[in-house]
Design an enzyme around this catalytic site. Structure first.
Site, PDB file in Angstrom:
ATOM      1  N   CYS A  11       1.163   7.559  24.663  1.00 23.72           N
ATOM      2  CA  CYS A  11       1.923   8.083  25.798  1.00 23.72           C
ATOM      3  C   CYS A  11       2.839   8.716  26.314  1.00 23.72           C
ATOM      4  O   CYS A  11       3.381   7.289  26.092  1.00 23.72           O
ATOM      5  CB  CYS A  11       0.676   8.657  26.662  1.00 23.72           C
ATOM      6  SG  CYS A  11      -1.165   8.394  26.987  1.00 23.72           S
TER       7      CYS A  11
ATOM      8  N   SER B 217      -3.338  -3.488  -0.617  1.00 23.62           N
ATOM      9  CA  SER B 217      -1.717  -4.162   0.136  1.00 23.62           C
ATOM     10  C   SER B 217      -2.688  -4.919   0.727  1.00 23.62           C
ATOM     11  O   SER B 217      -4.012  -6.142   1.238  1.00 23.62           O
ATOM     12  CB  SER B 217      -2.470  -3.644   1.361  1.00 23.62           C
ATOM     13  OG  SER B 217      -0.641  -4.243   1.407  1.00 23.62           O
ATOM     14  N   ALA B 218      -1.519  -6.520   0.031  1.00 24.70           N
ATOM     15  CA  ALA B 218      -2.177  -8.105   0.451  1.00 24.70           C
ATOM     16  C   ALA B 218      -2.662  -8.384   1.969  1.00 24.70           C
ATOM     17  O   ALA B 218      -3.641  -9.321   1.997  1.00 24.70           O
ATOM     18  CB  ALA B 218      -0.924  -9.011  -0.421  1.00 24.70           C
ATOM     19  N   HIS B 219      -1.349  -7.764   2.861  1.00 24.34           N
ATOM     20  CA  HIS B 219      -1.671  -8.709   4.264  1.00 24.34           C
ATOM     21  C   HIS B 219      -2.913  -8.296   5.020  1.00 24.34           C
ATOM     22  O   HIS B 219      -2.910  -8.430   5.890  1.00 24.34           O
ATOM     23  CB  HIS B 219      -0.048  -8.008   4.981  1.00 24.34           C
ATOM     24  CG  HIS B 219      -0.490  -6.614   4.849  1.00 24.34           C
ATOM     25  ND1 HIS B 219      -0.890  -6.722   6.466  1.00 24.34           N
ATOM     26  CD2 HIS B 219       0.271  -5.310   4.453  1.00 24.34           C
ATOM     27  CE1 HIS B 219      -0.210  -5.017   6.868  1.00 24.34           C
ATOM     28  NE2 HIS B 219       0.046  -4.345   5.242  1.00 24.34           N
TER      29      HIS B 219
ATOM     30  N   THR C 198      11.881  -7.440  -9.640  1.00 20.41           N
ATOM     31  CA  THR C 198      12.188  -8.393 -10.807  1.00 20.41           C
ATOM     32  C   THR C 198      10.900  -9.293  -9.684  1.00 20.41           C
ATOM     33  O   THR C 198      10.430  -8.425  -8.589  1.00 20.41           O
ATOM     34  CB  THR C 198      13.199  -9.606  -9.926  1.00 20.41           C
ATOM     35  OG1 THR C 198      14.191  -9.286 -11.038  1.00 20.41           O
ATOM     36  CG2 THR C 198      12.773 -11.097  -9.974  1.00 20.41           C
TER      37      THR C 198
ATOM     38  N   ASN D  28      -9.020   3.561   7.931  1.00 24.06           N
ATOM     39  CA  ASN D  28      -8.271   2.564   8.976  1.00 24.06           C
ATOM     40  C   ASN D  28      -7.895   2.616  10.376  1.00 24.06           C
ATOM     41  O   ASN D  28      -8.093   1.665  11.095  1.00 24.06           O
ATOM     42  CB  ASN D  28      -7.088   2.234   8.563  1.00 24.06           C
ATOM     43  CG  ASN D  28      -5.620   3.734   8.576  1.00 24.06           C
ATOM     44  OD1 ASN D  28      -6.697   4.550   8.100  1.00 24.06           O
ATOM     45  ND2 ASN D  28      -4.657   3.142   8.926  1.00 24.06           N
TER      46      ASN D  28
ATOM     47  N   GLY E 218       0.602  -0.934   0.482  1.00 22.38           N
ATOM     48  CA  GLY E 218      -0.002   0.322   0.056  1.00 22.38           C
ATOM     49  C   GLY E 218       1.245   1.308   0.002  1.00 22.38           C
ATOM     50  O   GLY E 218       0.675   2.519  -0.636  1.00 22.38           O
ATOM     51  N   THR E 219       2.018   1.065   0.160  1.00 18.30           N
ATOM     52  CA  THR E 219       2.838   2.370   1.158  1.00 18.30           C
ATOM     53  C   THR E 219       2.834   3.580  -0.596  1.00 18.30           C
ATOM     54  O   THR E 219       3.503   3.463  -0.602  1.00 18.30           O
ATOM     55  CB  THR E 219       3.685   2.283   1.906  1.00 18.30           C
ATOM     56  OG1 THR E 219       3.374   1.921   3.458  1.00 18.30           O
ATOM     57  CG2 THR E 219       4.668   3.741   1.909  1.00 18.30           C
TER      58      THR E 219
ATOM     59  N   GLN F 264      -7.429  -0.528   3.121  1.00 17.53           N
ATOM     60  CA  GLN F 264      -8.529  -1.060   4.394  1.00 17.53           C
ATOM     61  C   GLN F 264      -9.791  -1.688   3.391  1.00 17.53           C
ATOM     62  O   GLN F 264     -10.357  -2.973   4.757  1.00 17.53           O
ATOM     63  CB  GLN F 264      -8.694  -0.180   5.827  1.00 17.53           C
ATOM     64  CG  GLN F 264      -8.353  -0.578   6.412  1.00 17.53           C
ATOM     65  CD  GLN F 264      -7.242  -0.961   7.032  1.00 17.53           C
ATOM     66  OE1 GLN F 264      -6.463  -0.517   7.995  1.00 17.53           O
ATOM     67  NE2 GLN F 264      -7.206  -2.371   7.689  1.00 17.53           N
TER      68      GLN F 264
END
Lengths: 64, 367
Positions: free
Chosen positions: B317, B192-194, B230, B144, B69-70, B172
């Protein structure tokens, strides 16, 4: 050094930091690690593992 | 252990692992090589591309594999947004927000669009920015932290009225709710796959035909010259298998997760816990941002962790300050609520027993 609000024994710096982290950020009265573990129904060893994580994460509450 | 942080990542689907396995061992060839040994890897790549395209209503040629995703977000913002006035919502992931900051340093005008307090982007606010010259829009499909689903089709149609390109970060959403690029009308979509049972480190960018976008990386001619490097064949095959699994069972799993979510909320209410669910419907099934006024979200997270329950928080925090997430700040959540915010994200792998344990854990902390 403060005394534990449960058992009256002295509370060390690490236990104070744990109490602030897990119970009340602004706490002025604390539990010792053994009483805190009993209150949270976990082992003292589990709290020790948490302390290691908090230190690794750079939590300033645990900086001596 | 009870895992209720599926918005952070998901476990690898066994079907994905089974699909990946041959390409980690026997069929390890570089898919770009011309010999016969590489043909299985090449075919697998194209089959994966076709399967993924079918899951989101796209054509295979519109899917380009990335590292996740990034990368997809960075590629869309930096390369399709180049030379345009960029507008992004203040709710975006840092992959979009920080890419926008880079574009600003490179001389692009960028505007952050504030959501309303319910976590939604209002079309009229977008129209005002488009009227001021914005020509690249990036608004996430589902948030998200809050789980709120944006009216992307309406926002995209508006952007197109002004000749702007529209990118949506659907990381998401894909595999969790129906996503169809034709219905949405968008030009670019990140995934994103994960987040849907695939492996980490792989994702894709959907690029509508005719969208001018330079490659993000310089290198070889993989992915029809659009993305050098690759191909990670095993991961790509795993991603396709995971997404197909999710999409084939989407209706059933959405209903199942929705029922778990309702049970969780009802359990907290029945126990007399005072809380607020942040954002407003429509929501992703199973993703809940809950604020407990006066509580400390980080303390809740760690105490749940001591009970072997994984959740997330919206505020972290140190001894002096509470860092409230940019999303909670964007919806102007009052500080006493923001500090006591946790995110619980359920999945089809969670059970009724899991939810009961989560409720019991929260009640024991908050009562």
């Amino acid at each position: 050094m403060d005394d534990c609000i449960e058992c009256g024994k002295p509370v060390d710096f690490e236990a104070m930091a744990l109490y602030r982290k897990l119970i009340n950020r602004g706490a002025e009265d604390f539990m010792c690690k053994k009483c805190l573990a009993s209150f949270l129904r976990v082992s003292v060893e589990a709290l020790d593992r948490k302390v290691i994580e908090f230190r690794k994460a750079g939590c300033t509450l645990f900086l001596t | 252990m009870i895992y209720a942080d599926h918005a952070a990542t998901t476990a690898l689907d066994p079907a994905a692992f089974a699909a990946m396995n041959p390409f980690l061992f026997e069929q390890f060839a570089n898919a770009s090589q011309p010999y016969f040994f590489a043909s299985a890897a090449r075919q697998a790549l194209e089959q994966a591309r076709a399967e993924i395209a079918a899951c989101i209503g796209a054509a295979p040629s519109q899917i380009v594999f990335t590292s996740g995703g990034t990368e997809s977000d960075n590629w869309a913002v930096k390369c399709a947004g180049e030379g345009r006035h960029i507008v992004a919502s203040a709710l975006e992931h840092h992959a979009v927000l920080n890419a926008c900051r880079v574009m600003e340093r490179r001389g692009c005008t960028t505007t952050l669009l504030q959501p309303n307090t319910a976590g939604h982007i209002e079309p009229e606010k977008l129209r005002a920015v488009l009227l001021s010259g914005a020509r690249f829009v990036s608004i996430m499909l589902a948030n998200n932290e809050l789980g709120t689903v944006q009216p992307i089709a309406e926002l995209c149609s508006l952007a197109h009225e002004y000749g702007a390109l529209f990118h949506t970060d659907a990381v998401q959403a894909v595999g969790h709710i129906p996503v169809d690029v034709e219905t949405l009308g968008i030009d670019l979509l990140s995934a994103s796959a994960h987040k849907f049972g695939g492996p980490k480190g792989v994702g894709f960018l959907y690029i509508r035909e005719g969208v001018a976008i330079e490659p993000l990386f310089d290198g070889g001619a993989q992915e029809s010259g659009r993305r050098a490097g690759t191909e990670n064949v095993a991961a790509i095959v795993g991603m396709a298998a995971a997404l197909k699994q999710r999409c084939d069972a989407l209706d059933v799993s959405m209903r199942q997760v929705q029922a778990l979510e309702e049970r969780l909320l009802a359990g907290l209410c029945a126990a007399g816990i005072v809380f607020r669910r942040n954002g407003s419907a429509p929501f992703l099934p199973g993703l809940l941002s809950l604020s407990f006024p006066g509580a400390d979200g980080e303390a809740i997270l760690h105490r749940m962790d001591l009970m072997d329950i994984c959740i997330s928080t919206g505020a972290a925090c140190d001894s002096r300050d509470t860092q409230i997430s940019h999303v909670l700040q964007a919806i102007e959540l009052e500080e006493c609520y923001a500090r006591g915010t946790v995110r619980i994200s359920l999945d089809r792998s969670n059970t009724v027993e899991d939810v009961e344990a989560i409720v019991a854990g929260l009640v024991s902390i908050l009562k």
